[in-house]
Design an enzyme around this catalytic site. Structure first.
Site, PDB file in Angstrom:
ATOM      1  N   GLY A   1      36.818  40.557  40.411  1.00 18.35           N
ATOM      2  CA  GLY A   1      35.524  40.098  40.897  1.00 18.35           C
ATOM      3  C   GLY A   1      35.381  38.598  40.739  1.00 18.35           C
ATOM      4  O   GLY A   1      35.993  37.998  39.840  1.00 18.35           O
TER       5      GLY A   1
ATOM      6  N   GLN B   1      31.339  30.503  39.939  1.00 20.72           N
ATOM      7  CA  GLN B   1      32.686  30.278  39.405  1.00 20.72           C
ATOM      8  C   GLN B   1      33.507  29.331  40.281  1.00 20.72           C
ATOM      9  O   GLN B   1      34.506  28.781  39.834  1.00 20.72           O
ATOM     10  CB  GLN B   1      33.441  31.609  39.260  1.00 20.72           C
ATOM     11  CG  GLN B   1      32.846  32.523  38.208  1.00 20.72           C
ATOM     12  CD  GLN B   1      33.644  33.801  38.085  1.00 20.72           C
ATOM     13  OE1 GLN B   1      33.417  34.749  38.818  1.00 20.72           O
ATOM     14  NE2 GLN B   1      34.604  33.829  37.181  1.00 20.72           N
TER      15      GLN B   1
ATOM     16  N   CYS C   1      37.478  37.705  32.158  1.00 20.18           N
ATOM     17  CA  CYS C   1      36.820  36.936  33.222  1.00 20.18           C
ATOM     18  C   CYS C   1      37.755  35.821  33.671  1.00 20.18           C
ATOM     19  O   CYS C   1      38.390  35.180  32.833  1.00 20.18           O
ATOM     20  CB  CYS C   1      35.518  36.348  32.683  1.00 20.18           C
ATOM     21  SG  CYS C   1      34.641  35.300  33.853  1.00 20.18           S
ATOM     22  N   LEU C   2      37.803  35.590  34.972  1.00 17.17           N
ATOM     23  CA  LEU C   2      38.662  34.519  35.510  1.00 17.17           C
ATOM     24  C   LEU C   2      38.260  33.153  34.965  1.00 17.17           C
ATOM     25  O   LEU C   2      39.075  32.242  34.920  1.00 17.17           O
ATOM     26  CB  LEU C   2      38.597  34.506  37.038  1.00 17.17           C
ATOM     27  CG  LEU C   2      39.222  35.717  37.747  1.00 17.17           C
ATOM     28  CD1 LEU C   2      38.896  35.690  39.227  1.00 17.17           C
ATOM     29  CD2 LEU C   2      40.726  35.747  37.524  1.00 17.17           C
TER      30      LEU C   2
ATOM     31  N   HIS D   1      28.955  42.611  35.425  1.00 18.49           N
ATOM     32  CA  HIS D   1      29.566  41.331  35.029  1.00 18.49           C
ATOM     33  C   HIS D   1      29.270  40.241  36.064  1.00 18.49           C
ATOM     34  O   HIS D   1      28.841  39.134  35.716  1.00 18.49           O
ATOM     35  CB  HIS D   1      31.078  41.553  34.862  1.00 18.49           C
ATOM     36  CG  HIS D   1      31.866  40.335  34.547  1.00 18.49           C
ATOM     37  ND1 HIS D   1      32.528  40.155  33.351  1.00 18.49           N
ATOM     38  CD2 HIS D   1      32.134  39.218  35.265  1.00 18.49           C
ATOM     39  CE1 HIS D   1      33.151  38.977  33.351  1.00 18.49           C
ATOM     40  NE2 HIS D   1      32.934  38.395  34.503  1.00 18.49           N
ATOM     41  N   GLU D   2      29.486  40.567  37.345  1.00 16.01           N
ATOM     42  CA  GLU D   2      29.327  39.551  38.394  1.00 16.01           C
ATOM     43  C   GLU D   2      27.859  39.174  38.598  1.00 16.01           C
ATOM     44  O   GLU D   2      27.537  38.014  38.837  1.00 16.01           O
ATOM     45  CB  GLU D   2      29.941  40.037  39.711  1.00 16.01           C
ATOM     46  CG  GLU D   2      31.422  40.375  39.646  1.00 16.01           C
ATOM     47  CD  GLU D   2      32.310  39.297  39.048  1.00 16.01           C
ATOM     48  OE1 GLU D   2      31.977  38.097  39.184  1.00 16.01           O
ATOM     49  OE2 GLU D   2      33.323  39.640  38.414  1.00 16.01           O
TER      50      GLU D   2
ATOM     51  N   HIS E   1      26.834  36.672  36.085  1.00 21.88           N
ATOM     52  CA  HIS E   1      27.275  35.309  36.412  1.00 21.88           C
ATOM     53  C   HIS E   1      26.198  34.564  37.204  1.00 21.88           C
ATOM     54  O   HIS E   1      26.015  33.359  37.053  1.00 21.88           O
ATOM     55  CB  HIS E   1      28.531  35.351  37.290  1.00 21.88           C
ATOM     56  CG  HIS E   1      29.831  35.319  36.541  1.00 21.88           C
ATOM     57  ND1 HIS E   1      30.201  34.271  35.731  1.00 21.88           N
ATOM     58  CD2 HIS E   1      30.868  36.203  36.513  1.00 21.88           C
ATOM     59  CE1 HIS E   1      31.418  34.522  35.235  1.00 21.88           C
ATOM     60  NE2 HIS E   1      31.829  35.684  35.677  1.00 21.88           N
TER      61      HIS E   1
HETATM   62 NI    NI Z   1      33.616  36.650  35.319  1.00 20.15          NI
END
Ligand code: NI
Length: 157
Positions: free
Chosen positions: A46, A51, A92-93, A134-135, A138
Protein backbone atom coordinates in the site's frame (compact mmCIF):
# COMPACT_ATOMS: atom_id res chain seq x y z
CA UNK A 1 4.03 6.99 -15.72
CA UNK A 2 6.88 7.70 -13.40
CA UNK A 3 8.38 6.30 -10.25
CA UNK A 4 8.12 8.84 -7.43
CA UNK A 5 10.45 9.14 -4.47
CA UNK A 6 9.09 7.67 -1.23
CA UNK A 7 9.63 9.94 1.78
CA UNK A 8 10.89 8.33 4.95
CA UNK A 9 10.24 8.83 8.66
CA UNK A 10 11.55 12.17 9.88
CA UNK A 11 10.18 14.04 6.86
CA UNK A 12 7.63 16.60 8.14
CA UNK A 13 5.28 15.91 5.21
CA UNK A 14 4.42 12.51 6.68
CA UNK A 15 2.96 14.14 9.80
CA UNK A 16 0.56 16.45 7.98
CA UNK A 17 -3.17 15.99 7.51
CA UNK A 18 -4.13 15.62 3.87
CA UNK A 19 -6.89 17.57 2.13
CA UNK A 20 -9.79 15.82 0.39
CA UNK A 21 -9.71 15.44 -3.38
CA UNK A 22 -12.39 17.59 -5.04
CA UNK A 23 -11.34 17.43 -8.68
CA UNK A 24 -11.21 14.10 -10.48
CA UNK A 25 -9.09 15.22 -13.37
CA UNK A 26 -6.03 14.26 -15.40
CA UNK A 27 -3.75 15.51 -12.63
CA UNK A 28 -5.29 12.99 -10.21
CA UNK A 29 -5.08 10.20 -12.78
CA UNK A 30 -1.36 10.86 -13.32
CA UNK A 31 -0.80 10.80 -9.56
CA UNK A 32 -2.65 7.47 -9.28
CA UNK A 33 -0.74 5.91 -12.18
CA UNK A 34 2.58 7.06 -10.75
CA UNK A 35 1.67 5.82 -7.27
CA UNK A 36 0.72 2.39 -8.64
CA UNK A 37 4.00 2.12 -10.52
CA UNK A 38 5.92 3.26 -7.44
CA UNK A 39 4.08 0.76 -5.24
CA UNK A 40 4.72 -2.16 -7.57
CA UNK A 41 8.37 -1.20 -7.96
CA UNK A 42 8.80 -0.99 -4.18
CA UNK A 43 7.33 -4.42 -3.50
CA UNK A 44 4.96 -3.00 -0.86
CA UNK A 45 1.21 -3.57 -0.48
CA UNK A 46 0.00 0.00 0.00
CA UNK A 47 1.04 3.59 -0.65
CA UNK A 48 -0.56 6.85 0.46
CA UNK A 49 -0.09 10.16 -1.40
CA UNK A 50 1.75 11.92 1.46
CA UNK A 51 4.45 9.25 1.16
CA UNK A 52 5.27 10.70 -2.26
CA UNK A 53 4.94 14.28 -0.99
CA UNK A 54 1.35 14.96 -2.09
CA UNK A 55 -0.96 16.13 0.72
CA UNK A 56 -4.18 14.76 -0.75
CA UNK A 57 -6.44 11.92 0.43
CA UNK A 58 -5.34 9.34 -2.13
CA UNK A 59 -4.25 5.71 -1.59
CA UNK A 60 -3.30 2.82 -3.84
CA UNK A 61 -3.08 -0.70 -2.50
CA UNK A 62 -2.80 -4.26 -3.70
CA UNK A 63 -5.65 -6.59 -2.86
CA UNK A 64 -3.43 -9.62 -2.37
CA UNK A 65 -6.43 -11.82 -1.58
CA UNK A 66 -7.44 -11.71 -5.25
CA UNK A 67 -5.81 -13.93 -7.87
CA UNK A 68 -4.29 -12.19 -9.73
CA UNK A 69 -3.63 -9.39 -7.23
CA UNK A 70 -5.77 -6.35 -7.90
CA UNK A 71 -4.69 -2.71 -7.67
CA UNK A 72 -7.28 -0.71 -5.71
CA UNK A 73 -7.43 3.08 -5.94
CA UNK A 74 -9.01 4.82 -2.97
CA UNK A 75 -9.86 8.51 -3.07
CA UNK A 76 -11.10 10.17 0.14
CA UNK A 77 -11.26 6.77 1.88
CA UNK A 78 -12.84 6.13 5.26
CA UNK A 79 -12.88 2.89 7.23
CA UNK A 80 -16.59 2.48 8.02
CA UNK A 81 -16.63 -0.90 9.73
CA UNK A 82 -14.19 -3.38 11.23
CA UNK A 83 -14.17 -6.43 13.45
CA UNK A 84 -12.23 -7.19 16.61
CA UNK A 85 -8.54 -6.37 16.78
CA UNK A 86 -5.73 -8.88 16.66
CA UNK A 87 -2.00 -8.56 17.16
CA UNK A 88 -0.16 -8.66 13.83
CA UNK A 89 3.18 -7.65 12.33
CA UNK A 90 3.33 -4.48 10.26
CA UNK A 91 5.82 -2.43 8.29
CA UNK A 92 5.78 0.66 6.07
CA UNK A 93 7.62 1.79 2.94
CA UNK A 94 8.38 5.05 4.77
CA UNK A 95 9.98 3.18 7.68
CA UNK A 96 12.43 0.93 5.85
CA UNK A 97 13.66 -2.19 7.61
CA UNK A 98 11.44 -1.79 10.69
CA UNK A 99 8.61 -4.14 11.62
CA UNK A 100 6.53 -4.26 14.73
CA UNK A 101 3.44 -5.73 16.32
CA UNK A 102 0.30 -3.61 16.15
CA UNK A 103 -3.38 -4.27 16.82
CA UNK A 104 -5.41 -4.48 13.61
CA UNK A 105 -8.82 -5.80 12.59
CA UNK A 106 -8.91 -9.07 10.62
CA UNK A 107 -11.77 -7.67 8.50
CA UNK A 108 -12.66 -4.10 7.53
CA UNK A 109 -14.95 -2.24 5.18
CA UNK A 110 -13.90 0.96 3.47
CA UNK A 111 -15.88 3.64 1.67
CA UNK A 112 -14.07 5.65 -0.98
CA UNK A 113 -14.34 7.30 -4.39
CA UNK A 114 -12.81 5.92 -7.56
CA UNK A 115 -10.72 8.00 -9.98
CA UNK A 116 -13.90 9.38 -11.55
CA UNK A 117 -15.48 10.39 -8.26
CA UNK A 118 -17.93 7.49 -7.90
CA UNK A 119 -18.42 6.29 -4.33
CA UNK A 120 -18.05 2.58 -3.59
CA UNK A 121 -17.55 0.25 -0.66
CA UNK A 122 -15.10 -2.60 -0.46
CA UNK A 123 -14.36 -5.26 2.14
CA UNK A 124 -10.99 -6.72 2.93
CA UNK A 125 -9.63 -9.46 5.15
CA UNK A 126 -6.25 -10.01 6.76
CA UNK A 127 -3.50 -7.95 5.20
CA UNK A 128 -6.03 -6.00 3.11
CA UNK A 129 -8.01 -4.92 6.19
CA UNK A 130 -4.73 -3.99 7.86
CA UNK A 131 -3.77 -1.99 4.80
CA UNK A 132 -7.12 -0.10 4.74
CA UNK A 133 -6.37 1.08 8.29
CA UNK A 134 -2.64 1.76 7.83
CA UNK A 135 -3.05 3.78 4.63
CA UNK A 136 -6.02 5.79 5.90
CA UNK A 137 -3.95 6.76 8.95
CA UNK A 138 -1.19 8.08 6.67
CA UNK A 139 -3.75 10.60 5.35
CA UNK A 140 -4.09 12.02 8.85
CA UNK A 141 -0.36 12.23 9.36
CA UNK A 142 0.05 9.05 11.40
CA UNK A 143 2.65 6.32 11.04
CA UNK A 144 2.35 2.76 12.33
CA UNK A 145 5.32 3.40 14.61
CA UNK A 146 2.93 5.32 16.92
CA UNK A 147 1.03 2.05 17.51
CA UNK A 148 3.83 -0.46 17.78
CA UNK A 149 3.58 -2.65 20.89
CA UNK A 150 6.93 -4.27 20.27
CA UNK A 151 9.42 -4.24 17.40
CA UNK A 152 10.38 -7.53 15.79
CA UNK A 153 13.78 -8.53 14.55
CA UNK A 154 13.75 -9.43 10.89
CA UNK A 155 16.58 -11.46 9.41
CA UNK A 156 18.31 -9.51 6.68
CA UNK A 157 19.34 -11.52 3.62
NI1 NI B 1 2.88 3.09 5.37
Amino acid sequence: MAIRTILTIGDATLKKKCRPVTEFNEHLHTLLDDMTQTLIESGGVGLAAPQVGVLRRVVVLLDVNKDPEEVVELINPEVIDKNELEKTVEGCLSVPGKYGYVMRPTWAKIRAQDRNGNWFEREGEGIVAQCFCHETEHLDGHLFTEKVLEYVEVEQE
